[in-house]
Write a protein that holds these residues in place. Structure first.
Motif, PDB file in Angstrom:
ATOM      1  N   LYS A 172       0.830  -1.203   0.000  1.00  0.00           N
ATOM      2  CA  LYS A 172       0.000   0.000   0.000  1.00  0.00           C
ATOM      3  C   LYS A 172       0.868   1.258   0.000  1.00  0.00           C
ATOM      4  N   LEU A 173       1.931   1.238   0.785  1.00  0.00           N
ATOM      5  CA  LEU A 173       2.849   2.375   0.836  1.00  0.00           C
ATOM      6  C   LEU A 173       3.559   2.529  -0.501  1.00  0.00           C
ATOM      7  N   TYR A 174       3.963   1.419  -1.098  1.00  0.00           N
ATOM      8  CA  TYR A 174       4.627   1.468  -2.401  1.00  0.00           C
ATOM      9  C   TYR A 174       3.713   2.101  -3.454  1.00  0.00           C
ATOM     10  N   LEU A 177       3.630   5.823  -2.830  1.00  0.00           N
ATOM     11  CA  LEU A 177       4.894   6.441  -3.235  1.00  0.00           C
ATOM     12  C   LEU A 177       4.981   6.551  -4.756  1.00  0.00           C
ATOM     13  N   THR A 178       4.596   5.491  -5.434  1.00  0.00           N
ATOM     14  CA  THR A 178       4.651   5.474  -6.895  1.00  0.00           C
ATOM     15  C   THR A 178       3.757   6.557  -7.488  1.00  0.00           C
ATOM     16  N   GLU A 179       2.583   6.740  -6.908  1.00  0.00           N
ATOM     17  CA  GLU A 179       1.669   7.785  -7.375  1.00  0.00           C
ATOM     18  C   GLU A 179       2.240   9.172  -7.080  1.00  0.00           C
ATOM     19  N   TYR A 187      12.902   6.787 -11.041  1.00  0.00           N
ATOM     20  CA  TYR A 187      12.309   6.388  -9.759  1.00  0.00           C
ATOM     21  C   TYR A 187      12.928   5.059  -9.350  1.00  0.00           C
ATOM     22  N   SER A 188      13.592   5.026  -8.199  1.00  0.00           N
ATOM     23  CA  SER A 188      14.414   3.868  -7.850  1.00  0.00           C
ATOM     24  C   SER A 188      13.648   2.724  -7.200  1.00  0.00           C
ATOM     25  N   PHE A 215       8.325  11.641   1.717  1.00  0.00           N
ATOM     26  CA  PHE A 215       6.885  11.418   1.513  1.00  0.00           C
ATOM     27  C   PHE A 215       6.127  11.486   2.840  1.00  0.00           C
ATOM     28  N   LEU A 216       6.723  10.942   3.900  1.00  0.00           N
ATOM     29  CA  LEU A 216       6.075  10.928   5.213  1.00  0.00           C
ATOM     30  C   LEU A 216       6.210  12.254   5.955  1.00  0.00           C
TER      31      LEU A 216
END
Length: 276
Positions: A172-174, A177-179, A187-188, A215-216
């Protein structure tokens, strides 16, 4: 510490590993290759030594020649912060896994009058500035707080961890982050398990960690001086549950008061959930 990439690759490794890598670099015994998360070539992608066209011209005006800038070589950071322009690959200076170390004269491989690309978004600039401040900071050889545990402690109140805090929802976090970073040229975090490995303290790449921390909304100072709360979220959750139950609440009432399912309450009381 001031003239190599050591602060970039060693910043978030474990305490003992960080010291061993530093000692290896000082001794030049090559053991640091297995101690630091050095970038690897992927699918024959060639990595070049990079430069800022404006910095190169300024160097030539000041010194009569240009030279390599360390900050232009940070994997993931693709812009010059000073001039807010994109970094360019040099025409030669290739970095590869099997290439022998040799001095490559910047003046010979960086062309003059390179066109300047100013196509840099605010997000990329802010993220790059965040990463650069982490890189520039003095190294702390004493701290021994796991970056994975620190980041997990900062997920409280987000949809990326369970209410009791024992799980990280890496997929869910990935996705989030991707969005969030979808417009970055590069994007690594190529798969959700890159994120999972950060929280398991198996991925120590500074750029990947900064992607998550930025992001956080974690302040740079806090990431540089990581501390853990006195009590984990799980411990506080369990303590609150015990208090409510001692006050005479039923499992259902306690669950409603804490905003969780009755199954979660039963799981804690029946010790079906792992303690951390």
């Amino acid at each position: 510490l001031k003239h190599t990439m050591f602060p970039y690759y060693a910043r978030f490794t474990g305490h003992e590993r960080r010291l061993k890598a530093f000692q290896s670099l000082v001794a030049m015994d090559m053991a640091y290759h297995n101690l630091l998360p050095l970038p690897k070539s992927k699918e024959k992608v060639i990595r070049h030594l990079r430069y800022c066209p404006i910095c190169a011209e300024h160097d030539r005006q000041l010194y009569g020649e240009t030279y390599w800038h360390r900050k232009a070589q940070l994997a993931g950071v693709n812009i010059c912060l000073e001039h807010r322009c994109r970094l360019e690959n040099s025409s030669n200076g290739i970095l590869s896994d099997n290439q022998r170390f040799k001095l490559i004269h910047a003046e010979l491989v960086i062309p003059e009058n390179t066109p300047v690309n100013l196509d840099v978004s605010d997000l990329e600039y802010q993220l790059s500035d965040y990463v650069m401040q982490i890189f520039d900071a003095d190294m702390d050889f004493e701290h021994d707080v796991s970056v994975g545990k620190f980041l997990q402690s900062r997920l409280e109140g987000t949809p990326y961890t369970s209410l009791r805090g024992e799980q990280v929802f890496a997929r869910k976090l990935y996705a989030a982050l991707t969005e969030h970073y979808k417009d970055l040229p590069q994007y690594s975090l190529e798969a959700w398990w890159y994120v999972q490995k950060v929280f398991c303290s198996q991925n120590f790449h500074t750029y990947d960690i900064c992607l998550i921390a930025f992001f956080l909304g974690i302040p740079i100072h806090n990431l540089l001086h990581m501390t853990l709360p006195e009590l984990t979220l799980q411990q506080r959750f369990d303590s609150q549950l015990r208090m409510l139950r001692s006050q005479g609440m039923t499992q259902k009432q306690a669950a409603e008061a804490m905003g969780v399912s009755i199954h979660a309450v039963k799981g804690v009381e029946e010790k079906r959930y792992k303690s951390v």
